[in-house]
Motif scaffolding. Structure first.
Motif, PDB file in Angstrom:
ATOM      1  N   ALA A 189       4.781  -1.639  -9.793  1.00 41.94           N
ATOM      2  CA  ALA A 189       3.544  -1.948 -10.478  1.00 41.94           C
ATOM      3  C   ALA A 189       3.577  -3.065 -11.317  1.00 41.94           C
ATOM      4  N   GLU A 190       2.531  -3.697 -11.939  1.00 41.58           N
ATOM      5  CA  GLU A 190       2.555  -4.974 -12.680  1.00 41.58           C
ATOM      6  C   GLU A 190       2.015  -4.554 -13.905  1.00 41.58           C
ATOM      7  N   LEU A 191       2.450  -4.925 -14.971  1.00 37.71           N
ATOM      8  CA  LEU A 191       1.819  -4.681 -16.376  1.00 37.71           C
ATOM      9  C   LEU A 191       0.709  -5.585 -16.464  1.00 37.71           C
ATOM     10  N   VAL A 192      -0.264  -5.329 -17.042  1.00 35.31           N
ATOM     11  CA  VAL A 192      -1.745  -5.897 -17.144  1.00 35.31           C
ATOM     12  C   VAL A 192      -2.054  -5.822 -18.557  1.00 35.31           C
ATOM     13  N   ASP A 193      -2.851  -6.648 -19.105  1.00 38.34           N
ATOM     14  CA  ASP A 193      -3.541  -6.838 -20.401  1.00 38.34           C
ATOM     15  C   ASP A 193      -4.006  -5.227 -20.688  1.00 38.34           C
ATOM     16  N   ALA A 194      -3.591  -4.541 -21.701  1.00 40.01           N
ATOM     17  CA  ALA A 194      -4.160  -3.275 -21.867  1.00 40.01           C
ATOM     18  C   ALA A 194      -5.527  -3.325 -22.484  1.00 40.01           C
ATOM     19  N   GLU A 195      -6.029  -4.432 -22.802  1.00 41.01           N
ATOM     20  CA  GLU A 195      -7.488  -4.703 -23.437  1.00 41.01           C
ATOM     21  C   GLU A 195      -8.319  -4.979 -22.075  1.00 41.01           C
ATOM     22  N   GLU A 196      -7.975  -5.066 -20.811  1.00 43.38           N
ATOM     23  CA  GLU A 196      -8.773  -5.243 -19.741  1.00 43.38           C
ATOM     24  C   GLU A 196      -8.929  -3.945 -19.052  1.00 43.38           C
ATOM     25  N   ALA A 197     -10.126  -3.948 -18.279  1.00 41.62           N
ATOM     26  CA  ALA A 197     -10.295  -2.783 -17.404  1.00 41.62           C
ATOM     27  C   ALA A 197      -9.474  -2.451 -16.242  1.00 41.62           C
ATOM     28  N   ILE A 198      -8.903  -1.416 -16.015  1.00 35.27           N
ATOM     29  CA  ILE A 198      -8.096  -1.047 -14.585  1.00 35.27           C
ATOM     30  C   ILE A 198      -8.979  -0.088 -13.969  1.00 35.27           C
ATOM     31  N   LEU A 208     -15.894  14.572   1.483  1.00 39.51           N
ATOM     32  CA  LEU A 208     -15.544  13.435   1.276  1.00 39.51           C
ATOM     33  C   LEU A 208     -15.489  13.486  -0.295  1.00 39.51           C
ATOM     34  N   ASP A 209     -14.173  13.565  -0.969  1.00 45.34           N
ATOM     35  CA  ASP A 209     -14.167  13.309  -2.536  1.00 45.34           C
ATOM     36  C   ASP A 209     -13.763  11.906  -2.902  1.00 45.34           C
ATOM     37  N   VAL A 210     -14.740  11.443  -3.765  1.00 48.52           N
ATOM     38  CA  VAL A 210     -14.488  10.219  -4.187  1.00 48.52           C
ATOM     39  C   VAL A 210     -14.289  10.406  -5.794  1.00 48.52           C
ATOM     40  N   THR A 211     -13.408   9.667  -6.320  1.00 47.78           N
ATOM     41  CA  THR A 211     -12.835   9.553  -7.827  1.00 47.78           C
ATOM     42  C   THR A 211     -12.626   8.015  -8.142  1.00 47.78           C
ATOM     43  N   VAL A 212     -13.453   7.352  -9.102  1.00 44.97           N
ATOM     44  CA  VAL A 212     -13.171   6.056  -9.676  1.00 44.97           C
ATOM     45  C   VAL A 212     -12.950   6.146 -11.051  1.00 44.97           C
ATOM     46  N   SER A 213     -11.628   5.642 -11.494  1.00 46.31           N
ATOM     47  CA  SER A 213     -11.296   5.783 -12.945  1.00 46.31           C
ATOM     48  C   SER A 213     -10.944   4.382 -13.464  1.00 46.31           C
ATOM     49  N   ASN A 214     -11.090   4.486 -14.584  1.00 46.42           N
ATOM     50  CA  ASN A 214     -10.780   3.165 -15.577  1.00 46.42           C
ATOM     51  C   ASN A 214      -9.708   3.467 -16.463  1.00 46.42           C
ATOM     52  N   THR A 215      -8.442   3.063 -16.159  1.00 46.89           N
ATOM     53  CA  THR A 215      -7.197   3.468 -16.946  1.00 46.89           C
ATOM     54  C   THR A 215      -6.934   2.349 -17.981  1.00 46.89           C
ATOM     55  N   GLY A 216      -7.710   1.247 -18.006  1.00 41.04           N
ATOM     56  CA  GLY A 216      -7.590   0.100 -18.885  1.00 41.04           C
ATOM     57  C   GLY A 216      -7.973   0.103 -20.156  1.00 41.04           C
ATOM     58  N   GLY A 217      -8.164  -0.768 -20.876  1.00 40.32           N
ATOM     59  CA  GLY A 217      -8.713  -0.685 -22.271  1.00 40.32           C
ATOM     60  C   GLY A 217      -9.865  -1.319 -22.508  1.00 40.32           C
ATOM     61  N   ALA A 218     -10.827  -1.786 -21.540  1.00 44.76           N
ATOM     62  CA  ALA A 218     -11.967  -2.219 -21.535  1.00 44.76           C
ATOM     63  C   ALA A 218     -12.959  -1.555 -20.858  1.00 44.76           C
ATOM     64  N   ALA A 219     -14.269  -1.629 -20.979  1.00 46.26           N
ATOM     65  CA  ALA A 219     -15.225  -1.188 -20.390  1.00 46.26           C
ATOM     66  C   ALA A 219     -15.489  -2.080 -19.059  1.00 46.26           C
ATOM     67  N   GLU A 220     -16.053  -1.646 -18.001  1.00 46.51           N
ATOM     68  CA  GLU A 220     -16.237  -2.418 -16.626  1.00 46.51           C
ATOM     69  C   GLU A 220     -17.294  -1.724 -16.046  1.00 46.51           C
ATOM     70  N   ASP A 221     -18.221  -2.733 -15.413  1.00 46.65           N
ATOM     71  CA  ASP A 221     -19.394  -2.369 -14.443  1.00 46.65           C
ATOM     72  C   ASP A 221     -18.965  -2.363 -13.281  1.00 46.65           C
ATOM     73  N   VAL A 222     -18.882  -1.290 -12.265  1.00 42.33           N
ATOM     74  CA  VAL A 222     -18.510  -1.553 -11.101  1.00 42.33           C
ATOM     75  C   VAL A 222     -19.599  -1.132 -10.125  1.00 42.33           C
ATOM     76  N   GLU A 223     -19.521  -1.600  -8.887  1.00 39.87           N
ATOM     77  CA  GLU A 223     -20.364  -1.354  -7.750  1.00 39.87           C
ATOM     78  C   GLU A 223     -19.945  -0.513  -6.708  1.00 39.87           C
ATOM     79  N   ILE A 224     -20.289   0.835  -6.672  1.00 39.45           N
ATOM     80  CA  ILE A 224     -19.725   2.033  -5.571  1.00 39.45           C
ATOM     81  C   ILE A 224     -20.579   2.101  -4.288  1.00 39.45           C
ATOM     82  N   GLY A 225     -19.892   1.910  -3.210  1.00 36.65           N
ATOM     83  CA  GLY A 225     -20.541   2.202  -1.825  1.00 36.65           C
ATOM     84  C   GLY A 225     -20.059   3.204  -1.259  1.00 36.65           C
ATOM     85  N   VAL A 226     -20.655   4.238  -0.526  1.00 36.03           N
ATOM     86  CA  VAL A 226     -20.131   5.249   0.189  1.00 36.03           C
ATOM     87  C   VAL A 226     -20.785   5.254   1.383  1.00 36.03           C
TER      88      VAL A 226
END
Length: 856
Positions: free
Chosen positions: A692-701, A720-738
């Motif tokens: 993996a690559e280190l990224v800015d902890a203040e950004e969303a991951i 079908l089980d779907v999990t979306v997680s944010n392991t970064g340090g900032a909030a993020e708006d995401v669009e999820i389609g299934v």
């Protein structure tokens, strides 16, 4: 000390003859006239009596002597009724008059009449009979010029020593710190030296210098004599046990019970310090006239006269005894009934009667004693036995005696019902007398085994699991799958829930004990394949089993099955039934028709281990996760490294749900740093890694995780089980389609705060045979797959799990999680990520055939 021919007796005889010659010349007439009249006239003692000479063992030429110096002539005394020698206990000894002027010499050369310690000399005078205390000695320092002997003697501090030399001799007695001059006495050959005198305290030796003669050195040592009592207070009905200890062995000692004034109350004689340097004496206070005050025990080393005294202990009047049952007892047949007798203010044996011969056709009479001083005795009554075999005590320090058992001679088990219990202070050989309390033992009917009373548990294969202590140190997890690798297998543990088995199943039992108790433990294949019988393995023949715990209060028995034996017998990726049966060898099973069985199914699965791979990790505290099917509690090693930058290692433990997490601190490193993450499990030799690559902890991951079966049967449930997680340090708006099949089942915008997670499950239609495609998108990230819905084959044709078709349409995503939900019997159940080996080989073969066809 060895005497030569110039013994004490001969020297005394010489003095006696010389004196007689003088008397015959000077006062012949007076002697003849008055000898008869004055022979036994009482006269005062000037010195002595003193006993000296060897007494440990007499041999030819050895003798003891008693010297007493009187004011006047005692030549009229003779052996016989006029003179009696008694030992310290008043027993008469045979001694003879050797010489008698004003000095009386008594001798004894018979081992049976040796005087050890002090004694009494009784003389019958004309007008009266008098007793004189004999001062005993244990060692003699003899002037070598007076009689050939040793110039050195050994003695113990506290001994009374005889100093023997020429009549009237003067002696200088000295140690390193003190000295005195003494005389033997004008008519005496002996005086005593008490080494317990304070002036000789701490002296290593004492020198006795005979003026005009030679000297003798007395080497002093400490006997190390001491005495202790077993308690510091007693009732006046109890026994006092005193233990004496010394640095030497085979020494006779005497114990005395002394009151507050130091007077003797009782004594115990004929005791000898044993080979272990100790000896016990017991005083029964109820047999002695003791006052209610402080007392001590004094012990005396008889040979040396050395004494030691115990600390004070109190003797108090005993209150009335309080002996009673703790209450009525109710227990199921098949269990152990606990009967507790409370014993207060009483230290002797109490008696317990269970049952009544007339009413129950069964009666036992036992005696118990509270040896642990706990204030009670707990009796274990095994309802699978009768008579002596039915009884044991909860505390090994307590005592039990069997008085009259199973008077009717019936066989176990007893019938259910109420059995009267009586306790008291005495018995008449069959019944309790002097009763103090009564209660009831109620035996209830035994409950049969529950068919579903078994459960299977697992523990880390690298842990020891041999006894209850090991059970405390491991992690036990209920499961229906046991992880097996090429060389190892996790522990398999079975628990039985029942409230009626603990009379014949106890902690520490092994397979032979279970067999003897009529308990069968078997493992059987559930699907052996066509045209063959299922194979069965038994604890009696094929694998070992140990009862780790048998908790009657909880109604649970925990049994470990030997992992090595199971690994040798069971297959990887197979299904089994484990059964526990009570057969007709059990006390409570009459015949085969009454046998009871509990069963449970479990499977062996290939040990699997996978890190949850991600492409990006924050340059802060970053959680690395994974999942495995090895036993929870298993310890894992993880490493995070970057060439030329850092190397970190952390330990992790598998959680109850099969996941594991480890946190690394990357805050000191720049974004863009490449990191390799590795994890391993040593027992099964499993490992996995990702980069993996280190990224800015203040950004969303944003991470996407999906889970769906590769194949299901028509009509079965599938999701079908779907999990979306944010392991970064900032909030993020995401669009999820299934999408599932041809239908868009979800399309929504979600705001994920730092550390948040969004998850949802979607039904996959399984009404008809065919393939159902699915896809998930999260912004620019996506995942997709296909679920094959197939007809369930007939039982005889059903493929084993290993033969289930792989998901050929699934993307070759090494990071795709295996289907670990355990609900569907599919190819993904082996937990292998990506293409399996068989699928890869099939793909290569298909490509080769296509190339050949194009060439043609």
């Amino acid at each position: 000390m060895t005497h030569n021919k110039n013994s004490y007796r001969e020297k005394g005889r010489a003095l006696f003859l010389a004196a007689m010659m003088v008397l015959s010349v000077v006062a012949m007439s007076a002697a003849f006239a008055g000898a008869a009249a004055a022979a036994n006239e009482e006269t005062e003692v000037e010195q002595g009596p003193v006993a000296y000479g060897p007494h440990d063992s007499l041999s030819s030429g050895d003798e003891q002597s008693i010297e007493a110096v009187f004011e006047d002539d005692v030549s009229g005394l003779s052996s016989g009724d006029e003179i009696t020698v008694k030992d310290r206990h008043g027993e008469e000894l045979t001694w003879n008059v050797d010489t008698a002027t004003n000095v009386l010499i008594l001798t004894n050369d018979t081992a049976d009449d040796v005087l050890i310690g002090d004694g009494t000399l009784e003389i019958e005078w004309d007008d009266t009979t008098e007793e004189y205390d004999i001062e005993g000695t244990s060692t003699a320092a003899v002037d070598p010029a007076y009689e050939a002997g040793s110039d050195s003697e050994d003695a113990y501090h506290g001994e009374n020593i005889a100093i023997v030399g020429s009549t009237g001799a003067t002696v200088d007695i000295s140690s390193e710190d003190s000295s005195i001059t003494r005389g033997l006495g004008s008519d005496s050959n002996v005086r005593t030296l008490d080494t317990s005198d304070d002036r000789w305290s701490g002296a290593d030796n004492i020198t006795v210098d005979f003026v005009g003669g030679d000297d003798v050195t007395i080497e002093l040592d400490d006997l190390g004599l001491n005495v202790e009592t077993d308690e510091d207070s007693y009732w006046d009905t109890q026994n006092v046990t005193a233990t004496a200890e010394a640095d030497d062995i085979d020494r006779p000692v005497e114990f005395q019970l002394l009151n507050e004034d130091g007077d003797e109350v009782a004594n115990v004689t004929d005791k000898t310090i044993g080979s272990d340097g100790e000896v016990d004496a017991e005083f029964n206070l109820s047999d002695e006239d003791v006052d209610h005050e402080n007392h001590t025990i004094e012990v005396e080393d008889i040979s040396s006269g050395v004494t030691a005294e115990s600390d004070e202990f109190s003797v108090e009047e005993r209150p009335d005894a309080d002996v009673a049952f703790d209450g009525n007892v109710v227990e199921h047949l098949g269990n152990i009934a606990e009967i507790t007798v409370d014993i207060d203010d009483y230290d002797d044996e109490v008696f317990v009667q269970i049952g009544d011969e007339e009413d129950d056709n069964y009666q036992d009479l036992i005696g118990v004693e509270d040896g642990s001083d706990s204030g009670n005795v707990t009796i274990h009554f095994n309802t699978a036995e009768v008579g002596e075999d039915a009884y044991s005590l909860a505390d090994d320090d307590d005592e039990i005696n069997f008085e009259s058992m199973n008077q009717s001679g019936i066989s176990a088990p007893l019938d259910a019902g109420d059995y009267e219990m009586i306790t008291g202070l005495d018995n008449d050989d069959n019944n309790v007398t002097d009763e103090t309390d009564s209660a009831f033992l109620t035996l209830e009917d035994r409950t049969e085994l529950n068919e579903d009373g078994l459960s299977v548990w697992t523990a880390p294969g690298d842990d020891d699991l041999a006894d209850s202590d090991d059970l405390e140190d491991t992690t036990l997890t209920q499961t229906d799958e046991i992880a097996v690798s090429d060389d190892e297998m996790d522990h398999t543990v079975v628990q039985l829930e029942s409230n009626s088995i603990f009379a014949f199943l106890e902690e520490g039992n092994e397979e032979s004990d279970l067999s003897d108790a009529g308990i069968e433990l078997n493992i059987t294949e559930t699907d052996p394949g066509p045209n063959t019988d299922a194979e069965t393995w038994t604890a009696a023949d094929n694998f070992s089993a140990t009862v780790l715990e048998a908790e009657q209060d909880d109604g649970v028995a925990t049994i470990a099955l030997d992992q090595g034996d199971l690994f040798d017998n069971l297959s990887q990726e197979d299904d089994y039934e484990l059964s526990l049966t009570l057969n007709d060898s059990n006390t409570f099973i009459d015949d085969e028709d009454d046998e009871e069985t509990a069963t449970i199914e479990f499977s062996t699965v290939s040990a699997d281990f996978e890190l949850s791979a991600v492409d990006e990790l924050p340059n802060a505290d970053a959680d690395v996760t994974g999942e495995t099917n090895v036993a929870p509690g298993t310890e894992l090693d993880t490493r995070a490294s970057s060439s030329g930058n850092f190397f970190m290692d952390e330990e992790s433990t598998v959680e109850d749900d099969g996941t594991f997490t480890v946190t690394y601190d990357f805050s000191d490193y720049d974004t863009g740093t490449e990191v390799e993450v590795e994890a391993s499990e040593s027992f099964h030799d499993l490992e996995d890694d990702f980069e993996a690559e280190l990224v800015d902890a203040e950004e969303a991951i944003i991470n996407l995780d999906t889970d769906a079966p590769a194949e299901v049967y028509v009509g079965d449930d599938a999701t079908l089980d779907v999990t979306v997680s944010n392991t970064g340090g900032a909030a993020e708006d995401v669009e999820i389609g299934v999408d599932v099949g041809d239908e868009a089942v979800a399309s929504e915008d979600v705001t994920l705060e730092a550390g948040d997670e969004w998850s949802e499950s979607y039904n996959i239609p399984t009404e008809a045979e065919g393939d159902v495609d699915w896809g998930v998108t999260v912004d620019d990230d996506s995942d997709s797959g296909t679920v094959s819905v197939v007809e369930e084959p007939a039982d005889d044709d059903a493929p084993a799990d290993d033969d289930a078709p792989a998901d050929d349409d699934a993307p070759a995503d090494d990071d795709a999680p295996a289907d670990d939900d355990g609900e569907d019997d599919t190819a993904d159940d082996d937990g292998t990520p990506g293409f399996g080996v068989a699928v890869a080989l099939f793909a290569l073969l298909a490509a080769a055939m296509l190339a050949i066809r194009k060439q043609n």
